[in-house]
Design a protein around this motif. Structure first.
Motif, PDB file in Angstrom:
ATOM      1  N   ILE A  34      56.375  52.975  88.570  1.00 40.18           N
ATOM      2  CA  ILE A  34      55.681  54.133  88.007  1.00 40.18           C
ATOM      3  C   ILE A  34      54.219  54.045  88.431  1.00 40.18           C
ATOM      4  CG2 ILE A  34      55.122  55.404  85.901  1.00 40.18           C
ATOM      5  CD1 ILE A  34      57.485  53.957  84.549  1.00 40.18           C
ATOM      6  N   SER A  35      53.850  54.874  89.422  1.00 35.66           N
ATOM      7  CA  SER A  35      52.473  54.891  89.910  1.00 35.66           C
ATOM      8  C   SER A  35      51.838  56.194  89.462  1.00 35.66           C
ATOM      9  CB  SER A  35      52.474  54.788  91.437  1.00 35.66           C
ATOM     10  OG  SER A  35      51.313  55.388  91.979  1.00 35.66           O
ATOM     11  N   THR A  36      50.783  56.098  88.658  1.00 36.05           N
ATOM     12  CA  THR A  36      50.158  57.342  88.188  1.00 36.05           C
ATOM     13  C   THR A  36      49.544  58.110  89.356  1.00 36.05           C
ATOM     14  OG1 THR A  36      48.270  55.973  87.527  1.00 36.05           O
ATOM     15  CG2 THR A  36      49.724  56.748  85.792  1.00 36.05           C
ATOM     16  N   GLY A  37      49.010  57.383  90.349  1.00 36.22           N
ATOM     17  CA  GLY A  37      48.467  58.060  91.523  1.00 36.22           C
ATOM     18  C   GLY A  37      49.559  58.874  92.226  1.00 36.22           C
ATOM     19  N   ILE A  50      49.585  70.752  85.661  1.00 40.39           N
ATOM     20  CA  ILE A  50      48.967  69.419  85.641  1.00 40.39           C
ATOM     21  C   ILE A  50      48.267  69.148  86.969  1.00 40.39           C
ATOM     22  CG2 ILE A  50      49.500  66.928  85.704  1.00 40.39           C
ATOM     23  CD1 ILE A  50      51.558  67.331  83.569  1.00 40.39           C
ATOM     24  N   GLY A  51      48.961  69.452  88.054  1.00 46.74           N
ATOM     25  CA  GLY A  51      48.413  69.222  89.391  1.00 46.74           C
ATOM     26  C   GLY A  51      47.114  69.975  89.609  1.00 46.74           C
ATOM     27  N   ASN A  52      47.093  71.236  89.177  1.00 46.56           N
ATOM     28  CA  ASN A  52      45.880  72.030  89.364  1.00 46.56           C
ATOM     29  C   ASN A  52      44.711  71.484  88.567  1.00 46.56           C
ATOM     30  OD1 ASN A  52      47.198  73.682  91.137  1.00 46.56           O
ATOM     31  ND2 ASN A  52      47.770  75.199  89.575  1.00 46.56           N
ATOM     32  N   LYS A  53      45.016  70.961  87.382  1.00 46.07           N
ATOM     33  CA  LYS A  53      43.947  70.363  86.568  1.00 46.07           C
ATOM     34  C   LYS A  53      43.460  69.054  87.185  1.00 46.07           C
ATOM     35  CE  LYS A  53      45.215  71.986  81.973  1.00 46.07           C
ATOM     36  NZ  LYS A  53      46.177  71.594  80.948  1.00 46.07           N
ATOM     37  N   ALA A  54      44.417  68.253  87.692  1.00 49.71           N
ATOM     38  CA  ALA A  54      44.090  66.904  88.191  1.00 49.71           C
ATOM     39  C   ALA A  54      43.348  66.929  89.525  1.00 49.71           C
ATOM     40  CB  ALA A  54      45.370  66.087  88.328  1.00 49.71           C
ATOM     41  N   LYS A  55      43.619  67.979  90.299  1.00 49.30           N
ATOM     42  CA  LYS A  55      43.167  68.037  91.684  1.00 49.30           C
ATOM     43  C   LYS A  55      41.680  67.748  91.889  1.00 49.30           C
ATOM     44  CE  LYS A  55      43.905  71.035  95.618  1.00 49.30           C
ATOM     45  NZ  LYS A  55      44.498  72.293  96.053  1.00 49.30           N
ATOM     46  N   GLU A  56      40.823  68.443  91.140  1.00 48.57           N
ATOM     47  CA  GLU A  56      39.374  68.282  91.388  1.00 48.57           C
ATOM     48  C   GLU A  56      38.887  66.883  91.005  1.00 48.57           C
ATOM     49  OE1 GLU A  56      37.816  70.910  87.648  1.00 48.57           O
ATOM     50  OE2 GLU A  56      36.401  69.616  88.721  1.00 48.57           O
ATOM     51  N   TYR A  57      39.497  66.290  89.987  1.00 52.45           N
ATOM     52  CA  TYR A  57      39.103  64.922  89.617  1.00 52.45           C
ATOM     53  C   TYR A  57      39.487  63.968  90.734  1.00 52.45           C
ATOM     54  CZ  TYR A  57      38.520  66.667  84.865  1.00 52.45           C
ATOM     55  OH  TYR A  57      38.109  67.362  83.776  1.00 52.45           O
ATOM     56  N   ARG A  62      37.212  60.703  90.749  1.00 49.38           N
ATOM     57  CA  ARG A  62      36.997  60.421  89.318  1.00 49.38           C
ATOM     58  C   ARG A  62      38.330  60.278  88.600  1.00 49.38           C
ATOM     59  NH1 ARG A  62      34.196  65.310  87.161  1.00 49.38           N
ATOM     60  NH2 ARG A  62      35.246  66.265  88.938  1.00 49.38           N
ATOM     61  N   LEU A  63      38.305  59.726  87.380  1.00 49.34           N
ATOM     62  CA  LEU A  63      39.542  59.596  86.612  1.00 49.34           C
ATOM     63  C   LEU A  63      39.971  60.943  86.042  1.00 49.34           C
ATOM     64  CD1 LEU A  63      39.103  56.269  84.585  1.00 49.34           C
ATOM     65  CD2 LEU A  63      40.266  56.636  86.761  1.00 49.34           C
ATOM     66  N   VAL A  64      41.250  61.200  86.103  1.00 48.56           N
ATOM     67  CA  VAL A  64      41.830  62.401  85.495  1.00 48.56           C
ATOM     68  C   VAL A  64      41.806  62.181  83.974  1.00 48.56           C
ATOM     69  CG1 VAL A  64      43.992  63.716  85.333  1.00 48.56           C
ATOM     70  CG2 VAL A  64      43.263  62.781  87.535  1.00 48.56           C
ATOM     71  N   PRO A  65      41.532  63.236  83.167  1.00 45.60           N
ATOM     72  CA  PRO A  65      41.435  63.025  81.713  1.00 45.60           C
ATOM     73  C   PRO A  65      42.674  62.338  81.115  1.00 45.60           C
ATOM     74  CG  PRO A  65      40.704  65.235  82.291  1.00 45.60           C
ATOM     75  CD  PRO A  65      41.217  64.617  83.556  1.00 45.60           C
ATOM     76  N   LEU A 170      35.463  52.789  93.505  1.00 51.32           N
ATOM     77  CA  LEU A 170      35.236  51.367  93.242  1.00 51.32           C
ATOM     78  C   LEU A 170      34.284  51.174  92.056  1.00 51.32           C
ATOM     79  CD1 LEU A 170      35.885  48.547  94.258  1.00 51.32           C
ATOM     80  CD2 LEU A 170      34.048  48.764  95.942  1.00 51.32           C
ATOM     81  N   GLN A 171      33.241  52.006  91.992  1.00 53.80           N
ATOM     82  CA  GLN A 171      32.298  51.912  90.865  1.00 53.80           C
ATOM     83  C   GLN A 171      33.003  52.183  89.545  1.00 53.80           C
ATOM     84  OE1 GLN A 171      29.473  50.499  91.192  1.00 53.80           O
ATOM     85  NE2 GLN A 171      29.962  50.460  93.381  1.00 53.80           N
ATOM     86  N   ILE A 172      33.843  53.206  89.526  1.00 58.67           N
ATOM     87  CA  ILE A 172      34.565  53.562  88.296  1.00 58.67           C
ATOM     88  C   ILE A 172      35.510  52.418  87.898  1.00 58.67           C
ATOM     89  CG2 ILE A 172      36.287  55.155  87.321  1.00 58.67           C
ATOM     90  CD1 ILE A 172      34.944  57.360  89.023  1.00 58.67           C
TER      91      ILE A 172
END
Ligand code: AP5
Length: 222
Positions: A34-37, A50-57, A62-65, A170-172
């Motif tokens: 199970i890979s969240t990525g 979900i995809g449309n929301k996740a896309k810009e993050y 950045r992390l998806v909410p 990497l910073q995140i």
């Protein structure tokens, strides 16, 4: 009495080799990967809500909410194949809150594997990474080139694999890592991820085999 299947978490910085090791772990131990990525990338390419929301993050590294990712993971973890075969969670939890969400649900791995790779190696691994959209296999233009011209022609590059975005990913990662590790300190195994992939897998293989044996012993003792 049936032994409960293995439950494994694998973590490490971007491009530390999680996906690469997961391919080998699945082959040997038959766990459900199970890979969240991967789950999020599938939602993005299917154009779901979900995809449309996740896309810009994702495209900015950045992390998806949490509310999006956590329900995706807990739903997947509750499915029948996962309960039967065991699980290999890759890319989750990625923050203290995500780790706490699992703790609250009493979802805990048997072992928490961390792949340790120096920063300067990570950038090169990301920039050279290519994915096969047909098989899902991970390649690298120098380290692991594709086997045939046909595969080479269809390989894709992830939009978040530019040097600039890798740096922010990497910073995140670094901002969150300590808080997550504290949750799994008692079952944490750090592995040197800056070696050939087969050598790394040998270490992981013996760790997981050991855990599996322990579980079998406990079952027998009842
Ligand atoms: P995700 O897909 O999880 O990305 P990541 O953690 O940055 O990890 P990668 O997939 O980049 O690397 P990997 O460690 O799997 O390395 P790989 O094996 O491919 O997440 C992407 C995005 O989704 C996040 O930025 C975020 O937006 C979102 N997201 C995901 N989970 C989330 C969550 N829980 N909460 C919120 N948002 C979330 O290897 C890399 C390269 O190196 C390859 O080319 C490979 O061939 C090569 N390589 C591998 N091993 C070796 C080796 N031993 N020697 C030489 N080269 C090697």
């Amino acid at each position: 009495l049936q032994t409960e299947p293995l439950k494994v978490m694998i973590s490490g910085a971007p491009a530390s080799g999680k996906g690469t090791q997961c391919e080998m772990i699945v082959q040997k131990f038959g766990l459900v990967h199970i890979s969240t990525g991967d789950l999020l990338r599938a939602e993005v390419s299917a154009g779901t809500e979900i995809g449309n929301k996740a896309k810009e993050y994702m495209s900015t590294g950045r992390l998806v909410p949490d509310e999006i990712v956590t329900s995706m993971v807990t739903t997947r973890l509750s499915q029948k194949d996962v309960k039967e075969k065991g699980w290999l969670l890759d890319g989750y939890p990625r923050s203290f809150d995500q780790a706490q969400s699992l703790e609250k649900l009493k979802i805990r791995p048997d072992i928490y594997v961390v792949l340790d790779v120096p920063d300067e190696i990570l950038i090169n691994r990301c920039v050279g990474r290519r994915l096969d959209p047909v098989t899902g296999k991970i390649y690298h233009i120098k380290n692991f080139p594709p086997e045939t011209e046909e595969i080479k022609a269809r390989l894709i590059t992830r939009p978040d694999d530019t040097e600039e975005k890798v740096n922010s990913r990497l910073q995140i990662y670094k901002q969150n890592v300590e808080a997550i590790l504290s949750t799994y300190m008692d079952i944490l195994k750090k592995i040197d991820g800056n070696r050939p992939k087969e050598v790394i897998f040998k270490d992981i293989d013996s760790l997981l085999s050991q855990v599996q044996k322990e579980k079998e012993k406990t079952t027998k003792l009842g």
